[in-house]
Design a protein around this motif. Structure first.
Motif, PDB file in Angstrom:
ATOM      1  N   MET A  32       0.833  -1.209   0.000  1.00 25.15           N
ATOM      2  CA  MET A  32       0.000   0.000   0.000  1.00 25.15           C
ATOM      3  C   MET A  32       0.869   1.262   0.000  1.00 25.15           C
ATOM      4  SD  MET A  32      -2.886   1.151   2.785  1.00 25.15           S
ATOM      5  CE  MET A  32      -3.633   2.765   2.715  1.00 25.15           C
ATOM      6  N   LYS A  33       1.970   1.230   0.740  1.00 30.95           N
ATOM      7  CA  LYS A  33       2.841   2.394   0.819  1.00 30.95           C
ATOM      8  C   LYS A  33       3.445   2.722  -0.533  1.00 30.95           C
ATOM      9  CE  LYS A  33       6.710   4.244   3.501  1.00 30.95           C
ATOM     10  NZ  LYS A  33       7.703   3.962   4.562  1.00 30.95           N
ATOM     11  N   ALA A  34       3.895   1.699  -1.273  1.00 27.31           N
ATOM     12  CA  ALA A  34       4.484   1.933  -2.586  1.00 27.31           C
ATOM     13  C   ALA A  34       3.444   2.477  -3.559  1.00 27.31           C
ATOM     14  CB  ALA A  34       5.092   0.638  -3.122  1.00 27.31           C
ATOM     15  N   SER A  35       2.234   1.927  -3.500  1.00 30.21           N
ATOM     16  CA  SER A  35       1.172   2.410  -4.391  1.00 30.21           C
ATOM     17  C   SER A  35       0.809   3.849  -4.062  1.00 30.21           C
ATOM     18  CB  SER A  35      -0.064   1.515  -4.264  1.00 30.21           C
ATOM     19  OG  SER A  35       0.236   0.183  -4.618  1.00 30.21           O
ATOM     20  N   LEU A  36       0.766   4.186  -2.759  1.00 27.39           N
ATOM     21  CA  LEU A  36       0.437   5.548  -2.352  1.00 27.39           C
ATOM     22  C   LEU A  36       1.473   6.532  -2.876  1.00 27.39           C
ATOM     23  CD1 LEU A  36      -1.370   7.451  -0.711  1.00 27.39           C
ATOM     24  CD2 LEU A  36       0.007   6.907   1.299  1.00 27.39           C
ATOM     25  N   LYS A  37       2.750   6.175  -2.756  1.00 30.38           N
ATOM     26  CA  LYS A  37       3.806   7.053  -3.271  1.00 30.38           C
ATOM     27  C   LYS A  37       3.708   7.201  -4.784  1.00 30.38           C
ATOM     28  CE  LYS A  37       7.293   6.325   0.349  1.00 30.38           C
ATOM     29  NZ  LYS A  37       8.659   5.819   0.626  1.00 30.38           N
ATOM     30  N   ALA A  38       3.391   6.092  -5.482  1.00 30.71           N
ATOM     31  CA  ALA A  38       3.290   6.150  -6.944  1.00 30.71           C
ATOM     32  C   ALA A  38       2.170   7.089  -7.389  1.00 30.71           C
ATOM     33  CB  ALA A  38       3.067   4.744  -7.498  1.00 30.71           C
ATOM     34  N   VAL A  39       1.011   7.002  -6.721  1.00 30.17           N
ATOM     35  CA  VAL A  39      -0.114   7.863  -7.099  1.00 30.17           C
ATOM     36  C   VAL A  39       0.189   9.318  -6.757  1.00 30.17           C
ATOM     37  CG1 VAL A  39      -2.568   8.301  -6.785  1.00 30.17           C
ATOM     38  CG2 VAL A  39      -1.730   5.957  -6.786  1.00 30.17           C
ATOM     39  N   LEU A  40       0.803   9.556  -5.591  1.00 29.54           N
ATOM     40  CA  LEU A  40       1.145  10.925  -5.206  1.00 29.54           C
ATOM     41  C   LEU A  40       2.145  11.545  -6.175  1.00 29.54           C
ATOM     42  CD1 LEU A  40       1.379  10.729  -1.312  1.00 29.54           C
ATOM     43  CD2 LEU A  40      -0.274  12.009  -2.668  1.00 29.54           C
ATOM     44  N   ARG A  41       3.115  10.736  -6.630  1.00 30.79           N
ATOM     45  CA  ARG A  41       4.068  11.271  -7.610  1.00 30.79           C
ATOM     46  C   ARG A  41       3.377  11.628  -8.912  1.00 30.79           C
ATOM     47  NH1 ARG A  41       7.817   7.456  -5.438  1.00 30.79           N
ATOM     48  NH2 ARG A  41       7.158   5.927  -6.990  1.00 30.79           N
ATOM     49  N   GLN A  42       2.383  10.834  -9.302  1.00 29.20           N
ATOM     50  CA  GLN A  42       1.664  11.134 -10.537  1.00 29.20           C
ATOM     51  C   GLN A  42       0.818  12.398 -10.382  1.00 29.20           C
ATOM     52  OE1 GLN A  42      -0.531   7.887 -12.174  1.00 29.20           O
ATOM     53  NE2 GLN A  42      -1.528   9.122 -13.728  1.00 29.20           N
ATOM     54  N   LEU A  43       0.213  12.585  -9.202  1.00 32.39           N
ATOM     55  CA  LEU A  43      -0.654  13.738  -8.994  1.00 32.39           C
ATOM     56  C   LEU A  43       0.127  15.024  -8.750  1.00 32.39           C
ATOM     57  CD1 LEU A  43      -3.385  12.184  -6.658  1.00 32.39           C
ATOM     58  CD2 LEU A  43      -3.561  12.629  -9.106  1.00 32.39           C
ATOM     59  N   LEU A  44       1.211  14.929  -7.978  1.00 28.88           N
ATOM     60  CA  LEU A  44       1.962  16.109  -7.563  1.00 28.88           C
ATOM     61  C   LEU A  44       3.229  16.342  -8.373  1.00 28.88           C
ATOM     62  CD1 LEU A  44       1.597  15.718  -3.692  1.00 28.88           C
ATOM     63  CD2 LEU A  44       0.287  17.209  -5.211  1.00 28.88           C
ATOM     64  N   GLY A  45       3.535  15.434  -9.309  1.00 24.65           N
ATOM     65  CA  GLY A  45       4.704  15.605 -10.149  1.00 24.65           C
ATOM     66  C   GLY A  45       5.969  15.075  -9.507  1.00 24.65           C
ATOM     67  N   PRO A  46       7.060  15.047 -10.263  1.00 25.45           N
ATOM     68  CA  PRO A  46       8.342  14.558  -9.727  1.00 25.45           C
ATOM     69  C   PRO A  46       8.784  15.377  -8.524  1.00 25.45           C
ATOM     70  CG  PRO A  46       8.433  14.812 -12.125  1.00 25.45           C
ATOM     71  CD  PRO A  46       7.158  15.448 -11.674  1.00 25.45           C
ATOM     72  N   GLY A  47       9.180  14.664  -7.473  1.00 17.91           N
ATOM     73  CA  GLY A  47       9.609  15.352  -6.263  1.00 17.91           C
ATOM     74  C   GLY A  47       8.503  16.101  -5.559  1.00 17.91           C
ATOM     75  N   TYR A  48       7.241  15.765  -5.896  1.00 17.78           N
ATOM     76  CA  TYR A  48       6.072  16.436  -5.309  1.00 17.78           C
ATOM     77  C   TYR A  48       6.158  17.948  -5.512  1.00 17.78           C
ATOM     78  CZ  TYR A  48       6.162  11.886  -3.003  1.00 17.78           C
ATOM     79  OH  TYR A  48       6.218  10.535  -2.758  1.00 17.78           O
ATOM     80  N   GLY A  49       6.589  18.348  -6.723  1.00 15.39           N
ATOM     81  CA  GLY A  49       6.801  19.765  -7.001  1.00 15.39           C
ATOM     82  C   GLY A  49       5.530  20.594  -6.941  1.00 15.39           C
ATOM     83  N   GLN A  50       4.381  20.005  -7.314  1.00 15.59           N
ATOM     84  CA  GLN A  50       3.145  20.783  -7.303  1.00 15.59           C
ATOM     85  C   GLN A  50       2.753  21.174  -5.887  1.00 15.59           C
ATOM     86  OE1 GLN A  50      -0.010  18.987  -9.529  1.00 15.59           O
ATOM     87  NE2 GLN A  50      -1.482  20.587  -9.025  1.00 15.59           N
ATOM     88  N   ALA A  51       3.118  20.348  -4.884  1.00 11.36           N
ATOM     89  CA  ALA A  51       2.826  20.695  -3.498  1.00 11.36           C
ATOM     90  C   ALA A  51       3.574  21.964  -3.103  1.00 11.36           C
ATOM     91  CB  ALA A  51       3.197  19.536  -2.574  1.00 11.36           C
ATOM     92  N   GLY A  52       4.864  22.055  -3.494  1.00 14.09           N
ATOM     93  CA  GLY A  52       5.633  23.264  -3.194  1.00 14.09           C
ATOM     94  C   GLY A  52       5.061  24.487  -3.868  1.00 14.09           C
ATOM     95  N   LYS A  53       4.626  24.353  -5.132  1.00 14.98           N
ATOM     96  CA  LYS A  53       4.028  25.491  -5.836  1.00 14.98           C
ATOM     97  C   LYS A  53       2.741  25.942  -5.163  1.00 14.98           C
ATOM     98  CE  LYS A  53       5.876  24.156 -10.368  1.00 14.98           C
ATOM     99  NZ  LYS A  53       5.521  23.708 -11.742  1.00 14.98           N
ATOM    100  N   SER A  54       1.939  24.968  -4.706  1.00 13.56           N
ATOM    101  CA  SER A  54       0.689  25.313  -4.045  1.00 13.56           C
ATOM    102  C   SER A  54       0.948  26.037  -2.728  1.00 13.56           C
ATOM    103  CB  SER A  54      -0.144  24.058  -3.799  1.00 13.56           C
ATOM    104  OG  SER A  54      -1.343  24.363  -3.124  1.00 13.56           O
TER     105      SER A  54
END
Length: 390
Positions: A1-23
């Motif tokens: 579950m942890k790996a799947s959660l990280k995979a989906v978050l990377r797809q939603l927030l972009g590489p390195g969760y960049g969209q979270a920083g922009k928000s």
């Protein structure tokens, strides 16, 4: 579950969760600009809590309903160890994305214009999380067809929503395929499909009803001199204006229809024009009741705004569909979506400043219609759909 959660978050927030920083950067800019502008409003704590709950829940429901979810689920089902936890994984990932990109800016605005103690802001965060869990539980129940008591439990008890997500069949997440969309499109025609899409898609229906509701109150706010501005505002039906970009299955289905170019554009324009005319009629009726003086000139103006807005929207969708979005919140923030509203606002300013343009506009609109529908040219859809564009 942890790996799947990280995979989906990377797809939603972009590489390195960049969209979270922009928000978060956007939230900081909003907070500082409003706070130092010394704009202050008095709001009760319950208003902040309910806003967090309702906004987070509605945004998450919209994201989970987004087209293209089937491909994501099919990919995740191939990973080992997902099973029953996949619905909960998707809910957690989309919920995190919703709180960071949709709810956080609203919190920043509320914190700036109505400063609150840290405990109240923490409570607002908990209400936002509760809203996400309630929406996710309702989303699961909508596919399991449970009773009313189950819905009440999911909406009011976070633990119940988690339980329903854990016991949901993950294969019920799969979206409708393009073949079924094609059959529906062939059976009903483009205008009929658009009407069914509006009725089936609650987000589009709510937005259309909201535009009609705005049409009831705008005459009192704008007055007689800004009638054209009101018409431009009530024709901003952005969900229906990005139909192809929003519905990837429809895009694939269009490739199976012979002669889809002119047929689809014409039907799409007629359907969207009909929706715009219906909302504009509500605005004119409200204007007549509250202010009066609606005559043939005002009716002609409403028709021109409705037809022109629909034509610009269809042309942009055909020539330049929006690509590369991951969730509907990305689609709503895309700059191309605002081209038609900006053009209609400029048109409102022009006809208000130079009234003679009202009599020139029908001729210009007729020329646009002939050039586009008789010579639609190459579409902006993928090349696999290019066959039969004429």
């Amino acid at each position: 579950m942890k790996a799947s959660l990280k995979a989906v978050l990377r797809q939603l927030l972009g590489p390195g969760y960049g969209q979270a920083g922009k928000s978060l950067l956007t939230c900081g800019i909003l907070f500082c600009s409003l706070y130092f502008a010394e704009i202050r409003l008095k709001t009760a704590p319950i208003v902040v809590y309910l806003t967090s709950f309702a906004l987070s829940g509605a945004a998450l429901w919209q994201s989970l309903q987004a087209a293209g979810r089937g491909e994501l689920v099919r990919g995740l089902l191939l990973l080992p160890g997902n099973g029953r936890r996949l619905p909960l994984t998707l809910a957690l990932a989309f919920g995190t994305h919703t709180l960071l990109t949709r709810t956080a800016p609203v919190w920043a605005v509320l914190a700036a214009v109505s400063p609150r103690p840290p405990l109240e802001m923490a409570a607002a965060l908990l209400w936002g999380i509760h809203g996400c869990l309630a929406a996710a539980g309702a989303w699961a129940l909508a596919r399991e067809k449970r009773g009313m008591l189950s819905w009440l439990a999911a909406l009011s008890i976070p633990g119940a929503a988690v339980w329903y997500l854990l016991h949901m069949d993950p294969y019920r997440l799969l979206a409708e395929g393009p073949a079924s969309r094609a059959r529906r499109l062939r059976a009903a025609g483009v205008a009929g499909y658009l009407l069914r899409y509006l009725l089936d898609n609650k987000g589009c229906l709510v937005n259309t009803l909201a535009m009609a509701g705005a049409g009831c109150v705008l005459p009192a706010l704008l007055g007689r001199g800004l009638l054209a501005l009101g018409l431009a505002m009530v024709t901003m039906n952005t969900p229906l204006s990005v139909l192809i970009s929003r519905d990837r299955d429809l895009e694939l289905a269009l490739g199976t229809l012979p002669g889809r170019g002119r047929r689809f554009c014409r039907g799409y324009w007629l359907g969207l024009s009909g929706v715009n005319l219906a909302v504009s009629s509500v605005y004119l009726l409200s204007f007549q009741v509250q202010i009066g003086g609606v005559a043939g000139r005002e009716a002609l103006l409403a028709v021109l705004f409705a037809l022109q807005s629909a034509l610009l929207s269809v042309r942009l969708e055909w020539k330049h569909p929006i690509r590369g979005w991951k969730t509907e919140s990305d689609l709503w923030r895309h700059p191309r979506k605002y081209l038609t509203p900006v053009a209609m606002l400029l048109a409102a300013v022009a006809v208000s400043t130079w009234p003679v343009l009202i009599w020139v506009w029908p001729g210009v609109l007729g020329i646009e219609w002939v050039l586009f529908f008789l010579f639609p040219g190459e579409c902006g859809l993928p090349r696999r759909c290019a066959a039969g564009s004429q």
